[in-house]
Scaffold this active site. Structure first.
Site, PDB file in Angstrom:
ATOM      1  N   LYS A  79     -11.402  -8.695   5.521  1.00  0.00           N
ATOM      2  CA  LYS A  79     -10.632  -8.188   6.713  1.00  0.00           C
ATOM      3  C   LYS A  79     -11.580  -6.888   7.630  1.00  0.00           C
ATOM      4  O   LYS A  79     -12.042  -6.225   6.157  1.00  0.00           O
ATOM      5  CB  LYS A  79      -9.363  -7.600   6.441  1.00  0.00           C
ATOM      6  CG  LYS A  79      -8.805  -5.957   6.744  1.00  0.00           C
ATOM      7  CD  LYS A  79      -7.244  -5.513   6.504  1.00  0.00           C
ATOM      8  CE  LYS A  79      -7.267  -4.693   6.947  1.00  0.00           C
ATOM      9  NZ  LYS A  79      -6.030  -3.608   6.638  1.00  0.00           N
TER      10      LYS A  79
ATOM     11  N   CYS B 230       1.183  -1.557  -0.067  1.00  0.00           N
ATOM     12  CA  CYS B 230      -0.001  -0.165   0.569  1.00  0.00           C
ATOM     13  C   CYS B 230       0.931   1.409   0.235  1.00  0.00           C
ATOM     14  O   CYS B 230       2.264   1.158  -0.064  1.00  0.00           O
ATOM     15  CB  CYS B 230      -1.196   0.118   1.042  1.00  0.00           C
ATOM     16  SG  CYS B 230      -2.373   1.143   1.098  1.00  0.00           S
TER      17      CYS B 230
ATOM     18  N   LYS C 280     -11.860  -5.615   1.868  1.00  0.00           N
ATOM     19  CA  LYS C 280     -11.423  -5.144   3.186  1.00  0.00           C
ATOM     20  C   LYS C 280     -12.652  -3.877   3.784  1.00  0.00           C
ATOM     21  O   LYS C 280     -12.846  -2.982   2.620  1.00  0.00           O
ATOM     22  CB  LYS C 280     -10.034  -4.165   2.902  1.00  0.00           C
ATOM     23  CG  LYS C 280      -9.623  -3.893   3.786  1.00  0.00           C
ATOM     24  CD  LYS C 280      -8.361  -2.867   3.671  1.00  0.00           C
ATOM     25  CE  LYS C 280      -7.497  -1.719   4.581  1.00  0.00           C
ATOM     26  NZ  LYS C 280      -6.076  -1.640   4.430  1.00  0.00           N
TER      27      LYS C 280
ATOM     28  N   CYS D  22      -4.632   5.739   0.101  1.00  0.00           N
ATOM     29  CA  CYS D  22      -4.166   4.745  -0.035  1.00  0.00           C
ATOM     30  C   CYS D  22      -3.655   4.541  -1.682  1.00  0.00           C
ATOM     31  O   CYS D  22      -3.055   3.247  -2.439  1.00  0.00           O
ATOM     32  CB  CYS D  22      -5.447   3.119   0.261  1.00  0.00           C
ATOM     33  SG  CYS D  22      -4.908   3.352   2.017  1.00  0.00           S
TER      34      CYS D  22
ATOM     35  N   TYR E 260      -1.655 -10.613  14.893  1.00  0.00           N
ATOM     36  CA  TYR E 260      -0.479  -9.572  16.685  1.00  0.00           C
ATOM     37  C   TYR E 260      -0.821 -11.383  17.752  1.00  0.00           C
ATOM     38  O   TYR E 260       0.313 -11.395  18.550  1.00  0.00           O
ATOM     39  CB  TYR E 260      -0.903  -8.951  16.699  1.00  0.00           C
ATOM     40  CG  TYR E 260      -1.287  -7.933  15.820  1.00  0.00           C
ATOM     41  CD1 TYR E 260      -0.179  -7.055  15.008  1.00  0.00           C
ATOM     42  CD2 TYR E 260      -2.268  -7.364  15.193  1.00  0.00           C
ATOM     43  CE1 TYR E 260       0.132  -6.282  14.021  1.00  0.00           C
ATOM     44  CE2 TYR E 260      -2.830  -6.188  14.045  1.00  0.00           C
ATOM     45  CZ  TYR E 260      -1.125  -5.597  13.519  1.00  0.00           C
ATOM     46  OH  TYR E 260      -1.721  -5.207  12.370  1.00  0.00           O
TER      47      TYR E 260
ATOM     48  N   SER F   4      -6.211  -4.419  13.944  1.00  0.00           N
ATOM     49  CA  SER F   4      -5.462  -4.291  15.426  1.00  0.00           C
ATOM     50  C   SER F   4      -6.060  -3.626  16.232  1.00  0.00           C
ATOM     51  O   SER F   4      -5.853  -4.179  17.871  1.00  0.00           O
ATOM     52  CB  SER F   4      -4.135  -2.978  14.935  1.00  0.00           C
ATOM     53  OG  SER F   4      -5.201  -1.596  14.375  1.00  0.00           O
TER      54      SER F   4
ATOM     55  N   ARG G 101     -11.543   6.558   4.723  1.00  0.00           N
ATOM     56  CA  ARG G 101     -11.354   6.118   3.551  1.00  0.00           C
ATOM     57  C   ARG G 101     -12.554   5.393   2.867  1.00  0.00           C
ATOM     58  O   ARG G 101     -12.332   4.078   2.178  1.00  0.00           O
ATOM     59  CB  ARG G 101     -10.263   5.157   3.440  1.00  0.00           C
ATOM     60  CG  ARG G 101      -8.764   5.018   3.891  1.00  0.00           C
ATOM     61  CD  ARG G 101      -8.139   4.895   5.013  1.00  0.00           C
ATOM     62  NE  ARG G 101      -6.672   4.089   5.293  1.00  0.00           N
ATOM     63  CZ  ARG G 101      -6.004   5.005   5.242  1.00  0.00           C
ATOM     64  NH1 ARG G 101      -5.689   6.004   4.192  1.00  0.00           N
ATOM     65  NH2 ARG G 101      -4.836   4.958   5.896  1.00  0.00           N
TER      66      ARG G 101
ATOM     67  N   CYS H  20      -0.218   3.824   1.536  1.00  0.00           N
ATOM     68  CA  CYS H  20      -0.622   5.288   2.531  1.00  0.00           C
ATOM     69  C   CYS H  20       0.447   5.549   3.783  1.00  0.00           C
ATOM     70  O   CYS H  20       0.699   6.438   4.376  1.00  0.00           O
ATOM     71  CB  CYS H  20      -2.041   5.022   3.130  1.00  0.00           C
ATOM     72  SG  CYS H  20      -1.996   3.223   4.166  1.00  0.00           S
TER      73      CYS H  20
END
Ligand code: PBG
Ligand code: ZN
Length: 352
Positions: A270, A132, A217, A142, A336, A297, A239, A134
């Site tokens: 996502k 990407c 996404k 992006c 994560y 996240s 976005r 961004c």
């Protein structure tokens, strides 16, 4: 046994399920053959342009921005525990950002340096790169913005779809040349999957680099900690003109179909937990393409925050959320929690 002591069953035979899962091992056997394994996990890693960085990211518990000089010390122990794949995100702190995101494929950009290093250090590790711009554009968007005024309804800047897809393809090819085994475009620009696949073909790399599309996404509230970690918040606007509206199952299905037709090798959904129906759609519509999902996240931070408040146990909730993704049809999980799962999947399951 006397006739009186025998209690005639009042329930139907077909009512009785509990016998099938009364024992912990039986409970694990009820997984329809879909077991959570270490090789499903891909670990997202932030790479700084300060080669010696090891910076705590306050909104993402346990995660850091790493300089390339720190990668061996950080990843070596995880690889010995069974880490199979990483996805790299560049965090240019000092590089000059511009409207086309030039630092993205500069030969000195942290992702390219990390790819070169990691392919030498760990030839078996699967190297995925997020693609990407961004993190590298002065606009924080992006794609590349059009210089033409948007017709009619507003004077807000709009995206130049063609230029954006071409630029993203250029960046993807640069990462493939530097050693990425998989390129994963997260920009959501129209037409970028075809542009990347053609770019890989022209570069003679199409048979050595897989294309994992962030196909579905959504414009989610769950990316906040990431944008802080990567310094990629848009400098104006949002976005919503390129990421999907959260209510749009049909649009998500069309995006999956488009990307499958444009040459994606894997499809991604996502965020993951609020979009299990889309994971399931992808698995049923395209059973021949592996489905990846990204526990983003904010999802990770949410699971953590709840555990810290004593609402549930961290490990149990990490398993429950992740197993729901596998149940929905995912066979690749970007998370994560990967380092913890490398330990947890070795331990005796006590939470079944
Ligand atoms: C950048 C990108 C984002 C994430 C992955 N790639 C943020 C965004 O689209 O704003 C989110 C990952 C996460 O939240 O963990 N295109
Ligand atoms: Zn982006």
């Amino acid at each position: 046994m006397s006739a009186e002591s025998f209690r005639a069953p009042r329930l139907e035979v077909s009512s009785i399920l509990q016998g099938g899962y009364h024992h912990p091992t039986l409970r694990q056997m009820q997984n329809n053959g879909r077991n959570l394994t270490k090789s499903m996990f891909i670990y997202p890693i932030f790479i700084s342009d300060d080669p010696d960085a090891e910076e705590v990211i306050s909104s993402l518990p346990g995660q850091k921005r790493w300089g390339v000089n720190k990668l061996e010390g950080f990843l070596g122990p995880l690889i010995r525990k069974g880490l199979k794949g990483v996805i790299l995100f560049g965090v240019p702190m000092k590089m000059n950002k511009d409207p086309r995101g030039s630092p993205a494929d500069d030969p000195s950009t942290p992702v390219i340096l990390a790819l070169e290093l990691l392919s030498k250090l760990y030839p078996k590790l699967l190297l995925v790169t997020d693609v990407c711009i961004c993190e590298y554009t002065s606009t924080g968007h992006c794609g590349i913005l059009s210089s033409l005024p948007a017709p009619g309804h507003s004077n807000q800047p709009t995206l130049d779809a063609e230029a954006s897809a071409q630029r993203i393809a250029e960046v993807a090819v640069a990462y493939a040349k530097a050693g990425a085994h998989v390129v994963a475009p997260s920009d959501m620009m129209d037409g970028r999957i075809k542009a990347i696949k053609q770019g890989l073909m022209h570069a003679g790399l199409a048979n050595r680099c897989a294309l994992m599309s962030y196909s579905a996404k959504f414009a989610s509230g769950l990316y906040g900690p990431f944008r802080e970690a990567a310094g990629s918040a848009p400098s104006f606007g949002n976005r919503k003109c390129y990421q999907l509206p959260p209510n749009a199952r049909g649009l998500a299905r069309r995006a999956l179909t488009r990307d499958a037709n444009e040459g994606a090798d894997m499809l991604m959904v996502k965020p993951a937990l609020p979009y299990l129906d889309i994971i399931s759609d992808s698995a049923t519509m395209f059973p021949d393409l592996p489905v990846a999902c990204y526990q983003v996240s904010g999802e990770y931070a949410m699971v953590y925050a709840g555990a810290e408040k004593g609402i549930y146990d961290l490990k149990e909730m990490a398993f429950e959320t992740t197993e729901s993704m596998v149940r929905a049809g995912a066979s690749i999980i970007l998370s994560y929690f990967t380092p913890q799962f490398l330990d947890w999947l070795d331990e005796e399951r006590t939470n079944v």
